[in-house]
Design a protein around this motif. Structure first.
Motif, short mmCIF file in Angstrom:
data_model
loop_
_atom_site.label_atom_id
_atom_site.label_comp_id
_atom_site.label_asym_id
_atom_site.label_seq_id
_atom_site.Cartn_x
_atom_site.Cartn_y
_atom_site.Cartn_z
N VAL A 140 0.85 -1.19 0.00
CA VAL A 140 0.00 0.00 0.00
C VAL A 140 0.89 1.24 0.00
O VAL A 140 1.78 1.38 0.84
N LEU A 141 0.63 2.14 -0.96
CA LEU A 141 1.32 3.43 -0.99
C LEU A 141 0.49 4.44 -0.23
O LEU A 141 -0.69 4.65 -0.53
N LEU A 142 1.11 5.05 0.77
CA LEU A 142 0.45 6.07 1.59
C LEU A 142 1.21 7.38 1.40
O LEU A 142 2.44 7.42 1.53
N PHE A 143 0.49 8.46 1.11
CA PHE A 143 1.11 9.73 0.73
C PHE A 143 0.92 10.76 1.83
O PHE A 143 -0.05 10.71 2.60
N ASP A 144 1.88 11.71 1.90
CA ASP A 144 1.69 12.85 2.80
C ASP A 144 1.19 14.04 1.99
O ASP A 144 0.95 13.94 0.78
N GLU A 145 1.04 15.17 2.64
CA GLU A 145 0.46 16.33 1.97
C GLU A 145 1.40 16.95 0.94
O GLU A 145 0.99 17.82 0.16
N ARG A 146 2.66 16.51 0.93
CA ARG A 146 3.60 16.97 -0.10
C ARG A 146 3.73 15.94 -1.22
O ARG A 146 4.61 16.02 -2.06
N ASP A 147 2.84 14.96 -1.22
CA ASP A 147 2.79 13.90 -2.23
C ASP A 147 4.01 12.97 -2.19
O ASP A 147 4.30 12.29 -3.16
N ARG A 148 4.70 12.94 -1.07
CA ARG A 148 5.71 11.92 -0.86
C ARG A 148 4.99 10.66 -0.37
O ARG A 148 3.87 10.72 0.11
N PHE A 149 5.65 9.53 -0.47
CA PHE A 149 5.02 8.27 -0.07
C PHE A 149 5.84 7.62 1.04
O PHE A 149 7.04 7.87 1.19
N LEU A 150 5.18 6.75 1.78
CA LEU A 150 5.76 6.15 2.98
C LEU A 150 6.50 4.86 2.63
O LEU A 150 5.97 4.00 1.93
N LEU A 151 7.74 4.74 3.15
CA LEU A 151 8.49 3.50 3.09
C LEU A 151 8.83 3.08 4.52
O LEU A 151 8.98 3.92 5.40
N VAL A 152 8.97 1.78 4.71
CA VAL A 152 9.36 1.23 6.01
C VAL A 152 10.63 0.40 5.84
O VAL A 152 10.91 -0.12 4.77
N ASP A 153 11.39 0.29 6.93
CA ASP A 153 12.67 -0.42 6.92
C ASP A 153 12.54 -1.69 7.74
O ASP A 153 12.60 -1.65 8.97
N PRO A 154 12.35 -2.86 7.10
CA PRO A 154 12.19 -4.11 7.85
C PRO A 154 13.47 -4.52 8.55
O PRO A 154 14.57 -4.31 8.04
N THR A 155 13.31 -5.13 9.72
CA THR A 155 14.48 -5.61 10.45
C THR A 155 14.99 -6.93 9.88
O THR A 155 16.13 -7.31 10.12
N TYR A 156 14.16 -7.65 9.15
CA TYR A 156 14.47 -9.03 8.80
C TYR A 156 14.96 -9.21 7.37
O TYR A 156 15.16 -10.34 6.93
N LYS A 157 15.14 -8.12 6.60
CA LYS A 157 15.67 -8.25 5.24
C LYS A 157 16.27 -6.92 4.83
O LYS A 157 15.92 -5.86 5.36
#
Length: 344
Positions: A204-221
């Motif tokens: 799922v792409l989630l955007f902020d009000e500046r149209d950037r999108f959220l990424l997460v950093d997994p611990t397991y890969k």
């Protein structure tokens, strides 16, 4: 179960581990140095010359996980692994891979005072060849600075044993007692079992009000990722994306996200490939962003990024998928991809 004995180069991991297998019933010693030595005979010299340390080779990290799992499947019991891990992303990748095989890891750090550590390094004469021993001592001293830099995360992650005044036998007894009593608890990384066939995954792409999108950093890969995960049997893919967003970052989406693309990922051993779906989860306001919460066992960090910034964070196949998902969002359409490229 694995007892992973970490510490600076020269901290006495190998000698402590050899003592430890005599104290923990049904235990076996596995030294990943042997895996590195094997790679020196398997990989072309050109590939080996590209890295300073075999730990930087993805194949080494993968083989350490596979070898440890195979030894435990063959022998059972406990595996004692003496190996320095100073880069958190490598620790996460290896321990995450073991967690995927449902193998508990007890992470122990041998931590003598630095003055004593330096004295022990200076006294090393392991190979009987003055030139070789001198190079080994130089190597150990050269890695003290990275060790100091890693202590912040190591102190939070591992059960530390101050071995300043301990012999290897005494250090081993201290580690064995910590494992037996549970003071050296299992590491918190949680990973779903590795797939045995093709899978369907929803991001799922989630955007902020500046149209950037959220990424997460997994611990397991290694590498960053979109919030999301594997679609469970009988589960609608869009709902799976919503569930993963809630589980990973603590946000309940109000509406079912809109499909942006379907990408067929080619099987590439050890992966099995399958269908990868990306959805548009909409824009998060400041109040939503403040509610973001990370499960420490699975995700290390999150950030909103631009398409250009994502190029340095995402593995190439995910970045190609992202670029086409953004184009689909701009055009208000859905794209069909095969191995990262549109069909037709």
């Amino acid at each position: 179960m694995i007892v992973w004995v970490n510490g600076a180069f020269g901290a006495g991991k190998s000698s402590t581990a050899r003592e430890l297998v005599d104290l923990i019933p049904n235990s076996t010693l596995y030294d990943p140095e042997a895996t590195g030595a094997g790679l020196r005979g398997l990989l072309p010299p050109k590939r080996l010359a590209e890295v300073e340390d075999y730990q930087d080779l993805p194949i080494w990290r993968r083989l350490v996980v596979d070898t440890a799992a195979a030894l435990l499947a063959e022998l059972g019991g406990v595996l004692v692994v003496p190996m320095t891990l100073l880069r958190q992303e490598y620790r996460d990748e290896i321990f995450g891979g073991l967690a995927a095989r449902r193998i508990d890891v007890r992470h122990v750090l041998l931590a003598p005072e630095e003055t004593i550590l330096r004295r022990r390094i200076d006294g090393r004469a392991d190979y009987g060849d003055p030139d070789v021993d001198a190079r080994v001592r130089e190597w150990c001293h050269g890695h003290l600075a990275p060790y100091r830099a890693a202590l912040d995360w190591l102190a939070d992650d591992a059960y530390a044993v101050d071995t300043s005044a301990l012999t290897a036998a005494e250090a081993a007894r201290s580690v064995a007692d910590a494992v037996r009593t549970g003071r050296a608890a299992p590491c918190g990384i949680v990973q779903t079992p590795e797939p045995t066939a093709e899978t369907v995954a929803a991001g799922v792409l989630l955007f902020d009000e500046r149209d950037r999108f959220l990424l997460v950093d997994p611990t397991y890969k290694p590498g960053w990722e979109f919030p999301g995960g594997v679609v469970e049997a009988g589960e609608p893919p869009a709902r799976a994306g919503m569930r993963e967003v809630a589980e990973e970052i603590g946000l309940e989406l109000d509406a079912v996200p809109r499909l942006l693309l379907v990408d067929w990922e080619r099987p590439a051993p050890p992966g099995h490939g399958g269908l990868r779906l990306l959805f548009d989860g909409g824009t998060l306001g400041p109040a939503d962003t403040r509610r973001l919460r990370l499960p420490g066992a699975e995700l290390r960090d999150w950030r909103f990024v631009t398409e250009e910034e994502a190029a340095d964070l995402l593995p190439p196949v995910r970045y190609r998928r992202l670029r086409w998902a953004l184009r689909a969002r701009e055009r208000g359409t859905v794209l069909n991809l095969e191995a990262g490229d549109p069909v037709g």
